[in-house]
Design a protein around this motif. Structure first.
Motif, PDB file in Angstrom:
ATOM      1  N   VAL A  21       0.790  -1.240  -0.071  1.00 52.91           N
ATOM      2  CA  VAL A  21       0.046   0.071   0.057  1.00 52.91           C
ATOM      3  C   VAL A  21       0.865   1.271  -0.034  1.00 52.91           C
ATOM      4  O   VAL A  21       0.650   2.223  -0.672  1.00 52.91           O
ATOM      5  CB  VAL A  21      -0.882   0.081   1.269  1.00 52.91           C
ATOM      6  N   VAL A  70       1.159   4.096  -3.064  1.00 47.84           N
ATOM      7  CA  VAL A  70       0.872   5.476  -3.008  1.00 47.84           C
ATOM      8  C   VAL A  70       1.938   6.409  -3.539  1.00 47.84           C
ATOM      9  O   VAL A  70       1.817   7.186  -4.189  1.00 47.84           O
ATOM     10  CB  VAL A  70       0.505   5.775  -1.367  1.00 47.84           C
ATOM     11  N   TYR A  71       3.384   5.833  -3.393  1.00 48.62           N
ATOM     12  CA  TYR A  71       4.410   6.383  -3.842  1.00 48.62           C
ATOM     13  C   TYR A  71       4.290   6.572  -5.295  1.00 48.62           C
ATOM     14  O   TYR A  71       4.766   7.224  -6.001  1.00 48.62           O
ATOM     15  CB  TYR A  71       5.710   5.824  -3.290  1.00 48.62           C
ATOM     16  N   ARG A  87       2.099   8.740  -6.952  1.00 52.40           N
ATOM     17  CA  ARG A  87       2.232  10.035  -6.975  1.00 52.40           C
ATOM     18  C   ARG A  87       3.536  10.520  -7.790  1.00 52.40           C
ATOM     19  O   ARG A  87       3.662  11.459  -8.642  1.00 52.40           O
ATOM     20  CB  ARG A  87       2.886  10.654  -5.360  1.00 52.40           C
ATOM     21  N   PHE A  95      -6.190  10.394  -9.438  1.00 51.65           N
ATOM     22  CA  PHE A  95      -6.306   9.018  -9.099  1.00 51.65           C
ATOM     23  C   PHE A  95      -6.388   7.970  -9.863  1.00 51.65           C
ATOM     24  O   PHE A  95      -5.862   6.841  -9.816  1.00 51.65           O
ATOM     25  CB  PHE A  95      -7.295   9.051  -7.973  1.00 51.65           C
ATOM     26  N   GLY A 115      -2.904   7.138 -11.352  1.00 47.52           N
ATOM     27  CA  GLY A 115      -2.128   6.353 -10.312  1.00 47.52           C
ATOM     28  C   GLY A 115      -2.571   5.034  -9.919  1.00 47.52           C
ATOM     29  O   GLY A 115      -1.825   3.815  -9.695  1.00 47.52           O
ATOM     30  N   TRP A 116      -3.931   4.796 -10.090  1.00 47.93           N
ATOM     31  CA  TRP A 116      -4.740   3.477  -9.894  1.00 47.93           C
ATOM     32  C   TRP A 116      -4.269   2.513 -11.231  1.00 47.93           C
ATOM     33  O   TRP A 116      -3.866   1.279 -11.005  1.00 47.93           O
ATOM     34  CB  TRP A 116      -6.100   3.456  -9.819  1.00 47.93           C
TER      35      TRP A 116
END
Length: 223
Positions: free
Chosen positions: A168, A172-173, A176, A194, A197-198
């Motif tokens: 997780v 997140v890293y 970004r 988002f 990123g996803w």
């Protein structure tokens, strides 16, 4: 004019022939020019020459039910050999489309994979060794641990919890990071946030050989 023979007798059958007539008789006759005949009509179209006149094209089916009914009607009107040939052609076309999709051709990509931004994000993910790529192998280990003793299950569950937490954090890293680099490379693009990123996280969690489209770069390559 009559010609006099040596004996002084004249022959009424002998006459003097003009020089022009003699030259014309000696010259060979010229062959008559070949007579070209035109078609007198426009060239017929290929389908008319082959006696294949096409009727009006049927409109595309509006519903899935209508499409199924059309396929059933088409199968009934075909022979067994024609159905086999049509099925083989469909398989060949599907395989060709899949190969081109895996090669990354824009025309054959899914809507989620299209665009230069998504291609750039795929290259960023594929050039890294991601911890989240161990998600599927670890999930398989967790399933197999269910057949072991309860003590082993406890240790495996704890290890899986730690790994999930690390995944997780890395996700997140990664999200970004790809958003930042995508904005720098494509400042006018609206693809980001988002969703982008996803997209990077999902691709990173897949086994490298099973990613579609196939990776274009190797781990450690500069993008």
């Amino acid at each position: 004019m009559k010609l006099l023979r040596r004996g002084g007798s004249d022959d009424s059958a002998d006459h003097e022939v003009p020089a022009t007539e003699t030259a014309q008789a000696a010259a060979p006759e010229e062959p008559a020019p070949a007579k070209t005949t035109g078609k007198g009509r426009p060239t017929p179209k290929r389908r008319d020459a082959e006696n294949r006149r096409r009727g009006p094209v049927a409109p595309a089916p509006l519903t899935a039910k209508e499409a199924r009914e059309r396929r059933k009607a088409l199968r009934k009107s075909q022979t067994k050999e024609e159905r086999k040939a049509a099925a083989a052609q469909r398989r060949s076309e599907a395989a060709e489309r899949r190969n081109r999709m895996l090669a990354g051709e824009e025309k054959y990509l899914l809507p989620r994979d299209r665009g230069p931004v998504r291609a750039y994000v795929r290259d960023l993910v594929d050039s890294r060794r991601n911890l989240v790529g161990l998600f599927m192998p670890l999930a398989l280990v967790l399933i197999l641990s269910m057949f072991l003793g309860p003590v082993v299950q406890q240790y495996v569950t704890l290890a899986m919890f730690v790994m999930m937490l690390l995944m997780v954090i890395e996700g997140v890293y990664l999200g970004r990071m790809v958003n930042k680099k995508a904005r720098e490379r494509f400042p006018d693009s609206t693809d980001g946030g988002f969703g982008l990123g996803w997209y990077a996280f999902v691709r990173a969690s897949q086994i490298r050989k099973l990613r579609a489209p196939l990776p274009r770069v190797e781990p450690g390559d500069a993008v």
